[in-house]
Design a protein around this motif. Sequence first.
Motif, PDB file in Angstrom:
ATOM      1  N   SER A 261     -55.524  13.629  21.285  1.00  0.00           N
ATOM      2  CA  SER A 261     -54.291  13.753  22.074  1.00  0.00           C
ATOM      3  C   SER A 261     -54.154  15.112  22.754  1.00  0.00           C
ATOM      4  O   SER A 261     -53.043  15.585  23.002  1.00  0.00           O
ATOM      5  CB  SER A 261     -53.058  13.528  21.187  1.00  0.00           C
ATOM      6  OG  SER A 261     -53.236  12.424  20.357  1.00  0.00           O
ATOM      7  N   GLY A 332     -49.065   7.351  33.102  1.00  0.00           N
ATOM      8  CA  GLY A 332     -48.382   7.928  31.943  1.00  0.00           C
ATOM      9  C   GLY A 332     -46.915   8.167  32.185  1.00  0.00           C
ATOM     10  O   GLY A 332     -46.258   7.362  32.847  1.00  0.00           O
ATOM     11  N   ASP A 333     -46.411   9.290  31.634  1.00  0.00           N
ATOM     12  CA  ASP A 333     -44.989   9.588  31.596  1.00  0.00           C
ATOM     13  C   ASP A 333     -44.275   8.490  30.823  1.00  0.00           C
ATOM     14  O   ASP A 333     -43.225   8.000  31.240  1.00  0.00           O
ATOM     15  CB  ASP A 333     -44.408   9.746  33.016  1.00  0.00           C
ATOM     16  CG  ASP A 333     -42.997  10.354  32.956  1.00  0.00           C
ATOM     17  OD1 ASP A 333     -42.670  10.974  31.928  1.00  0.00           O
ATOM     18  OD2 ASP A 333     -42.240  10.187  33.934  1.00  0.00           O
ATOM     19  N   LYS A 334     -44.885   8.117  29.718  1.00  0.00           N
ATOM     20  CA  LYS A 334     -44.298   7.110  28.841  1.00  0.00           C
ATOM     21  C   LYS A 334     -44.302   7.687  27.435  1.00  0.00           C
ATOM     22  O   LYS A 334     -45.292   8.292  27.009  1.00  0.00           O
ATOM     23  CB  LYS A 334     -45.171   5.848  28.910  1.00  0.00           C
ATOM     24  CG  LYS A 334     -44.690   4.720  28.045  1.00  0.00           C
ATOM     25  CD  LYS A 334     -45.537   3.476  28.280  1.00  0.00           C
ATOM     26  CE  LYS A 334     -45.343   2.507  27.133  1.00  0.00           C
ATOM     27  NZ  LYS A 334     -46.349   1.473  27.087  1.00  0.00           N
ATOM     28  N   ARG A 335     -43.196   7.515  26.730  1.00  0.00           N
ATOM     29  CA  ARG A 335     -43.076   8.143  25.412  1.00  0.00           C
ATOM     30  C   ARG A 335     -42.385   7.214  24.420  1.00  0.00           C
ATOM     31  O   ARG A 335     -41.420   6.543  24.774  1.00  0.00           O
ATOM     32  CB  ARG A 335     -42.254   9.432  25.572  1.00  0.00           C
ATOM     33  CG  ARG A 335     -41.957  10.116  24.263  1.00  0.00           C
ATOM     34  CD  ARG A 335     -41.181  11.408  24.461  1.00  0.00           C
ATOM     35  NE  ARG A 335     -40.922  11.996  23.155  1.00  0.00           N
ATOM     36  CZ  ARG A 335     -40.244  13.111  22.956  1.00  0.00           C
ATOM     37  NH1 ARG A 335     -39.749  13.781  23.976  1.00  0.00           N
ATOM     38  NH2 ARG A 335     -40.041  13.567  21.732  1.00  0.00           N
ATOM     39  N   TYR A 341     -47.949   8.975  25.842  1.00  0.00           N
ATOM     40  CA  TYR A 341     -49.098   8.274  26.421  1.00  0.00           C
ATOM     41  C   TYR A 341     -49.861   9.236  27.338  1.00  0.00           C
ATOM     42  O   TYR A 341     -49.269  10.152  27.906  1.00  0.00           O
ATOM     43  CB  TYR A 341     -48.616   7.034  27.203  1.00  0.00           C
ATOM     44  CG  TYR A 341     -48.322   5.868  26.288  1.00  0.00           C
ATOM     45  CD1 TYR A 341     -47.234   5.914  25.412  1.00  0.00           C
ATOM     46  CD2 TYR A 341     -49.139   4.740  26.269  1.00  0.00           C
ATOM     47  CE1 TYR A 341     -46.976   4.862  24.542  1.00  0.00           C
ATOM     48  CE2 TYR A 341     -48.882   3.682  25.403  1.00  0.00           C
ATOM     49  CZ  TYR A 341     -47.806   3.751  24.543  1.00  0.00           C
ATOM     50  OH  TYR A 341     -47.564   2.719  23.673  1.00  0.00           O
ATOM     51  N   PRO A 342     -51.176   9.003  27.498  1.00  0.00           N
ATOM     52  CA  PRO A 342     -51.951   9.898  28.349  1.00  0.00           C
ATOM     53  C   PRO A 342     -51.379   9.961  29.760  1.00  0.00           C
ATOM     54  O   PRO A 342     -51.057   8.915  30.339  1.00  0.00           O
ATOM     55  CB  PRO A 342     -53.354   9.287  28.370  1.00  0.00           C
ATOM     56  CG  PRO A 342     -53.325   8.090  27.500  1.00  0.00           C
ATOM     57  CD  PRO A 342     -51.975   7.926  26.908  1.00  0.00           C
ATOM     58  N   CYS A 343     -51.256  11.166  30.251  1.00  0.00           N
ATOM     59  CA  CYS A 343     -50.580  11.368  31.540  1.00  0.00           C
ATOM     60  C   CYS A 343     -51.459  12.211  32.463  1.00  0.00           C
ATOM     61  O   CYS A 343     -52.043  13.211  32.033  1.00  0.00           O
ATOM     62  CB  CYS A 343     -49.248  12.079  31.259  1.00  0.00           C
ATOM     63  SG  CYS A 343     -48.330  12.499  32.733  1.00  0.00           S
ATOM     64  N   VAL A 363     -51.740  15.602  28.484  1.00  0.00           N
ATOM     65  CA  VAL A 363     -51.316  15.624  29.882  1.00  0.00           C
ATOM     66  C   VAL A 363     -52.284  16.503  30.676  1.00  0.00           C
ATOM     67  O   VAL A 363     -52.615  17.610  30.256  1.00  0.00           O
ATOM     68  CB  VAL A 363     -49.836  16.070  30.022  1.00  0.00           C
ATOM     69  CG1 VAL A 363     -49.544  17.317  29.246  1.00  0.00           C
ATOM     70  CG2 VAL A 363     -49.458  16.281  31.479  1.00  0.00           C
TER      71      VAL A 363
END
Length: 455
Positions: A261, A332-335, A341-343, A363
């Motif tokens: 991550s 991405g830009d998801k949490r 999540y990979p961004c 990120v």
Amino acid sequence: MSSIKIYSPINNEYIGEVPAMTKEHIDDMIKELKENFKAFSELAVTKRAEYLKKVSAVLKEHSEELAVLMTKEISKGYKDSLTEVLRSVEMIDYTIEEGIRLQGEMSSGESYGVKDKICLSIREPLGVVLCIAPFNYPINLSLSKIVPALITGNVVLFKPPTQGSVVCTRLVELMNEVLPKGVLKIVTGRGSEIGDYINTHKDISFINFTGSTKVGERISNQAGLKGLMMELGGKDAAIVLQDADLEKASSEIVKGAFSYSGQRCTAIKRVLVVESVKEELVQLILDKVGKIKVGDPMDNATVTPLIDDKSADYVQGLIDDAKSKGAKVLIGDKREKNLIYPCVLDGVKENMRIYFEEPFGPVLPIISIKDVEEGIEIANKSEYGLQSSVFTKDMKKAFYVARKLEVGSVHINNKTQRGPDNFPFLGVKNSGLGVQGIKYSIESMTRLKNIIFDI
Ligand SMILES: NC(=O)C1=CN([C@@H]2O[C@H](COP(=O)(O)OP(=O)(O)OC[C@H]3O[C@@H](n4cnc5c(N)ncnc54)[C@H](OP(=O)(O)O)[C@@H]3O)[C@@H](O)[C@H]2O)C=CC1
Ligand SMILES: O=C(O)[C@H](O)COP(=O)(O)O
């Protein structure tokens, strides 16, 4: 004694608890270590090697147990946790060999016009070495300090990361089953509460630290005349030139940026790509990022819940700041709680925090450059100087760029990374002080003693 309860970053499961040690415990441990230093340092190195061979064997035997514990406690994919333990066992075996090979040096006065003098310089241990490790490699970054210290006859006070202290306590328990009594002690408790006391303890001779630049600077300021080795933060750049093999570059960049991550000092933390190949590179990166396994580390996901909510808030803050200043989210830009999540962010500019700050999360900012000179300039415009990657088929150019970059190591057509563990590993600027790596760590934790003969 009060204790600290440790919960899993994956699902808040209770993992165990460790003592919150006080100054009195620390004094007692350091006293005992000091008392045992003389006898341990006077053993033949081959005898200490025998003990460490037993350490290597016992850790190998318990590798799966340690890997499961590590996975739960720090949310690292199980396979990666197991690899970390086995990598550390290999490192112990190599350290034993290097320790045995460590020889003194001889200088002849004759080379300086003094015919009748020779100097024999032998290596001696320093005393009580304080080893402080971060959460992201609780086994490897602990053992890569402890073992080189022990092989040369030092005794060790080990401060593990609090999130990681359960697996580290088990590690020390296993090691102490086979080591002589009282040469390795573990001190648990929050660094913010007990750190200053141990850093400034009069009987600590050397501090070997890996962690954030902020804590590293604090320790440096406190250390006085103690020896120091510091491995700190990074903002590693991947510079991609026009003639690069883009398939290979994208694959290395994605592995480099997102494994565990992005919680690695050596993670690729920015891509500097020449405008003419940017679109193609970005597409290849996105294809691969889309396939990254996200979720449960026990299922070997690559991107897993971050170490705590505070870290996830920090990473989200960097994404939000960049978006608000015009960066484009490509994926991405998801949490979900502490799982980010990979961004991938495009159009990242100097006024955005992520341009300079180390996210320690999944990120990846993309920055366009017009040519190689601008790539070098931007890469060097950082408080950090750990590593960089350069992707090009032109070896002459790769060498030119490598010479210009203000970092400890430059990887040509490969991701930034620390291993293999016998390589020298160092950071410049705010990324560190001193050199790690088996032989170098051994040298750092010993001093020369000269015995000079008039002949
Ligand atoms: N260059 C390198 O090789 C590496 C660098 N890092 C860097 O480390 C950071 C992330 O790791 P993280 O564990 O959060 O780092 P921290 O600096 O927060 O903590 C590192 C260690 O220092 C301890 N500590 C905290 N305060 C003190 C103090 N005042 N005195 C002595 N020890 C103290 C911590 O204990 P506690 O957990 O109890 O707070 C932990 O054991 C990132 O910035 C990353 O870049 C990480 C790995 C490798
Ligand atoms: O803590 C870190 O991030 C490590 O020192 C990096 O090690 P790696 O390059 O082997 O992941």
